[in-house]
Design a protein around this motif. Structure first.
Motif, PDB file in Angstrom:
ATOM      1  N   ASN A  85       5.444 -17.091  -0.812  1.00 24.65           N
ATOM      2  CA  ASN A  85       4.012 -17.383  -0.818  1.00 24.65           C
ATOM      3  C   ASN A  85       3.378 -18.258   0.138  1.00 24.65           C
ATOM      4  O   ASN A  85       2.640 -18.955  -0.062  1.00 24.65           O
ATOM      5  N   VAL A  86       3.994 -18.249   1.384  1.00 26.24           N
ATOM      6  CA  VAL A  86       3.421 -19.035   2.447  1.00 26.24           C
ATOM      7  C   VAL A  86       3.429 -18.231   3.890  1.00 26.24           C
ATOM      8  O   VAL A  86       4.059 -17.357   3.837  1.00 26.24           O
ATOM      9  N   LYS A 113       4.190  -5.475  -2.213  1.00 23.92           N
ATOM     10  CA  LYS A 113       3.054  -4.568  -2.311  1.00 23.92           C
ATOM     11  C   LYS A 113       2.291  -4.935  -3.205  1.00 23.92           C
ATOM     12  O   LYS A 113       1.039  -4.163  -3.606  1.00 23.92           O
ATOM     13  N   THR A 114       1.975  -6.407  -3.406  1.00 27.60           N
ATOM     14  CA  THR A 114       0.758  -6.881  -4.088  1.00 27.60           C
ATOM     15  C   THR A 114      -0.326  -7.630  -3.266  1.00 27.60           C
ATOM     16  O   THR A 114       0.211  -8.751  -2.528  1.00 27.60           O
ATOM     17  N   THR A 115      -1.517  -7.383  -3.381  1.00 28.68           N
ATOM     18  CA  THR A 115      -2.451  -8.133  -2.709  1.00 28.68           C
ATOM     19  C   THR A 115      -2.768  -9.594  -3.491  1.00 28.68           C
ATOM     20  O   THR A 115      -3.570 -10.278  -2.630  1.00 28.68           O
ATOM     21  N   SER A 116      -2.409  -9.556  -4.643  1.00 30.22           N
ATOM     22  CA  SER A 116      -2.610 -10.742  -5.204  1.00 30.22           C
ATOM     23  C   SER A 116      -2.075 -12.108  -4.488  1.00 30.22           C
ATOM     24  O   SER A 116      -2.417 -13.241  -4.678  1.00 30.22           O
ATOM     25  N   THR A 117      -1.234 -11.717  -3.632  1.00 28.58           N
ATOM     26  CA  THR A 117      -0.529 -13.040  -2.857  1.00 28.58           C
ATOM     27  C   THR A 117      -1.539 -13.403  -1.911  1.00 28.58           C
ATOM     28  O   THR A 117      -1.457 -14.629  -1.843  1.00 28.58           O
ATOM     29  N   HIS A 118      -2.454 -12.512  -1.612  1.00 29.43           N
ATOM     30  CA  HIS A 118      -3.308 -13.311  -0.538  1.00 29.43           C
ATOM     31  C   HIS A 118      -4.268 -14.258  -1.059  1.00 29.43           C
ATOM     32  O   HIS A 118      -4.511 -15.181  -0.392  1.00 29.43           O
ATOM     33  N   ALA A 119      -4.381 -14.209  -2.273  1.00 31.74           N
ATOM     34  CA  ALA A 119      -5.208 -15.340  -2.945  1.00 31.74           C
ATOM     35  C   ALA A 119      -4.415 -16.678  -2.876  1.00 31.74           C
ATOM     36  O   ALA A 119      -4.922 -17.827  -2.895  1.00 31.74           O
ATOM     37  N   HIS A 219     -12.213   2.181  -7.637  1.00 26.53           N
ATOM     38  CA  HIS A 219     -10.917   1.337  -8.103  1.00 26.53           C
ATOM     39  C   HIS A 219     -10.625   0.652  -6.913  1.00 26.53           C
ATOM     40  O   HIS A 219     -10.380   1.130  -5.812  1.00 26.53           O
ATOM     41  N   LEU A 220     -10.651  -0.811  -7.161  1.00 29.10           N
ATOM     42  CA  LEU A 220     -10.377  -1.785  -6.269  1.00 29.10           C
ATOM     43  C   LEU A 220      -8.862  -2.172  -6.318  1.00 29.10           C
ATOM     44  O   LEU A 220      -8.112  -2.034  -7.241  1.00 29.10           O
ATOM     45  N   ALA A 221      -8.559  -2.703  -5.174  1.00 26.75           N
ATOM     46  CA  ALA A 221      -7.252  -3.314  -4.948  1.00 26.75           C
ATOM     47  C   ALA A 221      -7.476  -4.546  -5.554  1.00 26.75           C
ATOM     48  O   ALA A 221      -8.386  -5.404  -5.827  1.00 26.75           O
ATOM     49  N   THR A 222      -6.053  -5.314  -5.885  1.00 31.25           N
ATOM     50  CA  THR A 222      -6.207  -6.693  -6.873  1.00 31.25           C
ATOM     51  C   THR A 222      -6.947  -7.720  -6.039  1.00 31.25           C
ATOM     52  O   THR A 222      -7.875  -8.203  -6.845  1.00 31.25           O
ATOM     53  N   ILE A 223      -6.761  -7.820  -4.793  1.00 26.00           N
ATOM     54  CA  ILE A 223      -7.414  -8.981  -4.170  1.00 26.00           C
ATOM     55  C   ILE A 223      -8.846  -8.915  -4.081  1.00 26.00           C
ATOM     56  O   ILE A 223      -9.764  -9.554  -3.923  1.00 26.00           O
ATOM     57  N   GLU A 224      -9.518  -7.367  -4.068  1.00 27.46           N
ATOM     58  CA  GLU A 224     -10.780  -7.117  -4.060  1.00 27.46           C
ATOM     59  C   GLU A 224     -11.320  -7.413  -5.456  1.00 27.46           C
ATOM     60  O   GLU A 224     -12.536  -7.975  -5.312  1.00 27.46           O
ATOM     61  N   ALA A 225     -10.663  -7.212  -6.515  1.00 24.64           N
ATOM     62  CA  ALA A 225     -11.346  -7.336  -7.932  1.00 24.64           C
ATOM     63  C   ALA A 225     -11.197  -8.900  -7.905  1.00 24.64           C
ATOM     64  O   ALA A 225     -12.203  -9.440  -8.572  1.00 24.64           O
ATOM     65  N   ILE A 226     -10.284  -9.850  -7.472  1.00 28.91           N
ATOM     66  CA  ILE A 226     -10.347 -11.295  -7.342  1.00 28.91           C
ATOM     67  C   ILE A 226     -11.659 -11.724  -6.630  1.00 28.91           C
ATOM     68  O   ILE A 226     -12.256 -12.653  -7.183  1.00 28.91           O
ATOM     69  N   SER A 325       9.144  -1.734   9.516  1.00 26.34           N
ATOM     70  CA  SER A 325       8.497  -3.046  10.176  1.00 26.34           C
ATOM     71  C   SER A 325       7.305  -3.073  10.538  1.00 26.34           C
ATOM     72  O   SER A 325       6.691  -3.782  11.232  1.00 26.34           O
ATOM     73  N   LEU A 326       6.310  -2.251  10.177  1.00 29.70           N
ATOM     74  CA  LEU A 326       5.017  -2.168  10.311  1.00 29.70           C
ATOM     75  C   LEU A 326       4.406  -3.327   9.586  1.00 29.70           C
ATOM     76  O   LEU A 326       3.815  -4.336   9.999  1.00 29.70           O
ATOM     77  N   GLU A 327       4.874  -3.263   8.358  1.00 32.50           N
ATOM     78  CA  GLU A 327       4.625  -4.358   7.364  1.00 32.50           C
ATOM     79  C   GLU A 327       3.199  -4.792   7.415  1.00 32.50           C
ATOM     80  O   GLU A 327       3.031  -6.226   7.670  1.00 32.50           O
ATOM     81  N   LEU A 328       2.256  -4.251   6.853  1.00 33.51           N
ATOM     82  CA  LEU A 328       1.056  -4.711   6.668  1.00 33.51           C
ATOM     83  C   LEU A 328       0.967  -5.795   5.494  1.00 33.51           C
ATOM     84  O   LEU A 328       2.039  -5.747   4.536  1.00 33.51           O
ATOM     85  N   VAL A 329       0.115  -6.586   5.290  1.00 34.71           N
ATOM     86  CA  VAL A 329       0.060  -7.517   4.127  1.00 34.71           C
ATOM     87  C   VAL A 329      -0.346  -6.931   2.763  1.00 34.71           C
ATOM     88  O   VAL A 329      -1.308  -6.188   2.631  1.00 34.71           O
ATOM     89  N   GLY A 330       0.602  -7.059   1.956  1.00 30.52           N
ATOM     90  CA  GLY A 330       0.201  -6.785   0.406  1.00 30.52           C
ATOM     91  C   GLY A 330       0.531  -5.247  -0.089  1.00 30.52           C
ATOM     92  O   GLY A 330       0.892  -4.378   0.666  1.00 30.52           O
ATOM     93  N   ASP A 331      -0.182  -5.141  -1.219  1.00 28.48           N
ATOM     94  CA  ASP A 331       0.072  -3.870  -1.942  1.00 28.48           C
ATOM     95  C   ASP A 331      -1.021  -2.754  -1.598  1.00 28.48           C
ATOM     96  O   ASP A 331      -1.953  -2.343  -2.082  1.00 28.48           O
ATOM     97  N   LEU A 332      -0.658  -2.050  -0.313  1.00 27.67           N
ATOM     98  CA  LEU A 332      -1.686  -1.134   0.488  1.00 27.67           C
ATOM     99  C   LEU A 332      -2.197  -0.237  -0.656  1.00 27.67           C
ATOM    100  O   LEU A 332      -3.345   0.255  -0.398  1.00 27.67           O
ATOM    101  N   ALA A 333      -1.428   0.237  -1.683  1.00 32.31           N
ATOM    102  CA  ALA A 333      -2.121   0.830  -2.810  1.00 32.31           C
ATOM    103  C   ALA A 333      -0.932   1.449  -3.890  1.00 32.31           C
ATOM    104  O   ALA A 333      -0.142   1.889  -3.465  1.00 32.31           O
ATOM    105  N   LYS A 334      -1.295   0.556  -5.098  1.00 36.19           N
ATOM    106  CA  LYS A 334      -0.675   1.003  -6.218  1.00 36.19           C
ATOM    107  C   LYS A 334      -1.073   2.195  -6.964  1.00 36.19           C
ATOM    108  O   LYS A 334      -2.238   2.158  -7.573  1.00 36.19           O
TER     109      LYS A 334
END
Length: 338
Positions: A85-86, A113-119, A219-226, A325-334
């Motif tokens: 988480n860095v 896959k989780t956007t919660s890491t963004h927080a 329906h929101l992504a995790t970081i959106e809900a946060i 290896s495109l690797e966008l940040v987080g859970d682009l959709a669960k």
């Protein structure tokens, strides 16, 4: 992760992470996408963006960044290490949260896959992530961590959840969010609510989520809900004295915007590529600079691009992983598997 402010719908959930069946991608093609973004030296973005409504720091250089080795685990990732988480190779903006945040992530949750890491990345000193499946026997340890559970809010749309304008000011100092599949999250929520946490929900908003999900735009992504929890917090407790909202929490969406920009840029430069038609509103999602979608994105239903080309992989996936290896940040959709 999919979220909804409607507590009457069993599938619509705040604070819940739903499984995605779109995981495997072609390494070769995603490598070319990442290479194209880096060698182009810029992103091809439309003049207007749905993120224009937010005050988010420029992420242009971050989006074009390469891979870096994490100094903790010594593994190579693009832009962030989701294990530790860095951030890698850059310094993200910092967000001061009015209420500290605890995230409970199920051990089976895919960390890339989780956007919660963004927080955690933008509010490191006020965000904790606990990897814990949570069981009924955990009540004792949770009671030690939260000696006054009535001061803890649980972002979860149970039948007795309330919006923040129904919560007494100053009556809480902790927000708890759950990160797991829908089934896992319900079990985890039962344990947490059994500790005496107070369930809350957010007001309905439309998502800026780009990947396939079989639900509507609310329906929101995790970081959106946060993020919207803290927006609702401002409206409920600060706006009357501090004035209109000033964007102070908008950088919670910093990495979310990185994802959005890279995806828009890639498809604008490659209009022959088929964006998944399984996404609701897919024909309007990519802004090609005209009123009509590109020829390759109209007409008969196409296979999801993430299955073949991997343009929806995540930043933070390891080198050599199935996401390429495109690797966008987080859970682009669960996506819900219920």
């Amino acid at each position: 992760m999919s979220h909804s402010a409607d507590p009457s719908n069993e599938i619509d959930a705040l604070g819940l992470s739903l499984d995605s069946d779109i995981l495997a991608d072609s390494h070769g093609v995603t490598e070319s996408i990442a290479l194209e973004c880096n060698t182009a030296g810029s992103l091809d973005l439309p003049e207007a963006s749905p993120f224009d409504q937010f005050k988010i720091d420029s992420a242009h250089d971050v989006a074009l960044g390469g891979r870096f080795k994490c100094g903790n685990c010594l593994r190579s990732f693009k832009l962030i290490c989701p294990k530790c988480n860095v951030p890698l190779g850059h310094t993200p903006p910092h967000v001061d949260l009015p209420v500290s945040l605890d995230i409970y992530r199920h051990p089976s949750e895919l960390i890339g896959k989780t956007t919660s890491t963004h927080a955690k990345l933008v509010a490191d000193d006020q965000t904790e992530i606990y990897v814990d499946r949570l069981a009924k026997g955990d009540h004792k340890s949770l009671a030690q961590r939260y000696p006054d559970p009535k001061r803890v809010l649980l972002l979860y749309p149970s039948w007795d959840s309330v919006t923040l304008d129904q919560v007494e000011p100053g009556s809480f100092d902790k927000l708890v969010v759950i990160d797991g599949t829908w089934k896992q999250s319900r079990n985890m929520a039962n344990v947490l609510s059994g500790c005496g946490f107070r369930p809350v929900r957010i007001a309905a908003r439309k998502t800026l989520f780009w990947r396939y999900q079989p639900h509507d735009d609310f329906h929101l992504a995790t970081i959106e809900a946060i993020y919207y929890f803290y927006r609702d917090y401002y409206s409920a407790f600060l706006e009357s004295t501090a004035g209109p909202y000033d964007g102070r929490y908008d950088n919670l969406l910093f990495y979310f915007k990185v994802n959005f920009d890279v995806i828009q840029s890639y498809y604008r430069r490659n209009p022959e590529r088929n964006f998944t038609s399984r996404k609701l509103g897919h024909d309007r999602y990519i802004n090609y600079g005209s009123d009509e979608p590109a020829d390759g994105n109209a007409g008969e239903e196409q296979e999801p691009l993430s299955d073949e080309h991997g343009a929806e992989a995540e930043l933070g996936d390891e080198d050599g992983s199935s996401c390429g290896s495109l690797e966008l940040v987080g859970d682009l959709a669960k996506d819900s598997q219920l």
